[in-house]
Design an enzyme around this catalytic site. Structure first.
Site, mmCIF file in Angstrom:
data_model
loop_
_atom_site.group_PDB
_atom_site.id
_atom_site.type_symbol
_atom_site.label_atom_id
_atom_site.label_comp_id
_atom_site.label_asym_id
_atom_site.label_seq_id
_atom_site.Cartn_x
_atom_site.Cartn_y
_atom_site.Cartn_z
ATOM 1 N N SER A 277 0.857 -1.182 0.000
ATOM 2 C CA SER A 277 0.000 0.000 0.000
ATOM 3 C C SER A 277 0.890 1.227 0.000
ATOM 4 C CB SER A 277 -0.876 -0.018 1.252
ATOM 5 O OG SER A 277 -1.272 1.300 1.591
ATOM 6 N N GLU A 290 -7.374 -10.602 -6.580
ATOM 7 C CA GLU A 290 -8.467 -9.640 -6.743
ATOM 8 C C GLU A 290 -8.652 -9.261 -8.209
ATOM 9 O OE1 GLU A 290 -7.622 -6.412 -4.037
ATOM 10 O OE2 GLU A 290 -7.730 -7.744 -2.305
#
Ligand code: ARG
Length: 465
Positions: A277, A290
């Site tokens: 992140s 994902e």
């Protein structure tokens, strides 16, 4: 603007019309297959006496030159041409002069593009088969290594009964076996050559369609010229099979994401297959899983799109069908990428076997076995279900599991229980006694793994053919 059909027109095409109509920006990826088809066509024309052998050789040399120069980058496929067919033909005429003008004898772009797409799709499907095979090999390894790796099996995402990791992965193995079979079926059904169908009604030239078909490794020619130029069933079948593959990958991805979460920690994805992140330094995210889950939507969309495009088209060819290309190319790229990355992701992930086991032990995954124990001692199943239900409630209140109950506590609900209850409901017994074929018990799993081993060996021969 280089087009093949200026003769009956009195005006130049409006530039915007030209751009709207042109397909070169995307069908340029068919250049190899277009040239391959043209070479077969020319060989057939010579064999049928429509071209001389000298003309044939000249054209083939020219086409080979175009192929080599395009591959090496000397020749660029630019938007100056309307489509890939115009590009190849115009270049051929530039190279070899008037003989090049004979290439299109007895052919239309309608049967030409039908052939190009079939050749392209056939090649890609063979590659997809190989990718599914590699994925199945990974799953097979995971199965072999994890016959005794206990984990909870879920229904409603609630812990249900204990299974093993091998058994869970084995479910996906079955799905991908079916996916492989579907691709194989499509390849069989589609393998007939449309070239020679002309614009829609065949031609008056004495074409040898069987010969063209055999040169291009088809089983034979297609049997109706109108159907030949307007059939895109094989693309629809492919996109349908791809949608199912993506649905399977997406479900598996969803599980990977759950298992990889902080709460579960059943697995840990490799750093090479995770991302961080920009703000939260502690994060390690399952982006690949994902994205695979996310990209499923665009593959479904391609199927929906072509089905809608095809539904109202009268026979035979209509320009609507040019819309088959971009979505087909995108779906092929997406599916190939997803299978490959997914395979890499699962072959590098680490299993936290202890966590899986701990999770299987609590959550009353052995409650059914506890009821079965009573049934084996003569209690009707419905009564046994009620007795164990009471025990579970008692355990929940005390925050313990069935394994922690004392024999007195068992007896307070039913005197049928004896000392051997602990063994009967141990995780090991719960899993290892389930040995009907298809169940998670090790004997059953060994049998399935054997079957899969033979299956994969047969496929290996097929893949390397
Ligand atoms: N670019 C066209 C397609 O993809 C090729 C066939 C064109 N034929 C025609 N009659 N306009 O379908």
């Amino acid at each position: 603007m280089a087009q093949l059909w200026g003769g009956r027109f009195t005006k130049e095409t409006e530039q915007k019309v030209y751009n709207f109509n042109a397909s070169i920006s995307f069908d340029k990826r068919l250049y190899k297959h277009d040239i391959e088809g043209s070479k077969a066509h020319v060989k057939m024309l010579a064999k049928s006496g429509i071209l001389t052998e000298t003309e044939r050789d000249e054209i083939i040399k020219g086409l080979d030159g175009i192929l080599a120069d395009t591959e090496s980058g000397v020749l660029e496929i630019t938007s100056e041409y309307e489509d890939i067919h115009s590009f190849v033909e115009a270049n051929l005429i530039d190279r070899i002069g008037d003989t090049g003008k004979k290439l299109h004898t007895g052919r239309s772009r309608n049967d030409q593009v039908a052939l190009d797409m079939k050749l392209y799709v056939r090649d890609e499907l063979i590659q997809v088969k190989g990718l599914i095979f590699s994925l199945m090999q990974e799953l097979h390894i995971l199965m072999k290594e994890n016959i005794h790796t206990y984990m909870p099996g879920f229904t409603h995402l609630q812990k249900a009964q204990p299974v093993t990791f091998a058994h869970h992965v084995g479910a996906y193995m079955e799905m991908f076996k079916r996916d492989y079979g579907r691709i194989k079926d499509i390849l069989e059904r589609m393998n007939y050559c449309p070239l020679g169908a002309g614009a829609l009604a065949g031609t008056t030239y004495p074409l040898d369609r069987e010969y063209t078909a055999s040169l291009l490794n088809f089983y034979g020619p297609t049997l109706n010229s109108m159907d030949s130029v307007s059939d895109r069933d094989y693309i629809i079948e492919m996109l349908s099979a791809f949608s199912t593959i993506m649905m399977h990958l997406s479900r598996f991805s969803e599980e990977i994401i759950i298992w990889n979460s902080n709460e579960y920690q059943f697995i840990e994805l490799d750093d090479a297959y995770s991302t961080g992140s920009s703000i939260m330094p502690q994060k390690k995210n399952p982006d690949i899983a994902e994205l695979v889950r996310g990209k499923t939507g665009r593959v479904y969309a391609s199927l929906n799109s072509i089905l809608t495009t095809m539904k109202g088209i009268p026979l035979a060819y209509n320009k609507d069908m040019q819309e088959d290309k971009e979505l087909t190319f995108d779906a092929i790229d997406t599916v190939k990428n997803c299978i490959e990355l997914f395979t890499g992701m699962i072959s590098t992930m680490k299993l936290n076997k202890e966590n899986m086991k701990k999770s299987a032990v609590n959550g009353f995954t052995n409650a059914t076995d506890c009821a079965d124990y009573l049934v084996n001692h003569g209690v009707p199943f419905r009564d046994a279900h009620g007795i164990v239900g009471q025990l579970v409630l008692y355990c929940i209140e005390k925050n313990i599991s069935l394994d922690d109950l004392s024999l007195e506590e068992y007896h307070s609900v039913s005197t049928v229980f004896e000392d051997d209850i602990y063994d009967a409901i141990s995780l090991k017994t719960c899993v290892e006694k389930r040995n009907t074929i298809g169940a998670p018990g090790p004997d059953a799993m060994e049998k399935v793994i054997d079957i899969n081993e033979k299956y994969l060996n047969e496929l290996r021969g097929e893949i390397n053919e």
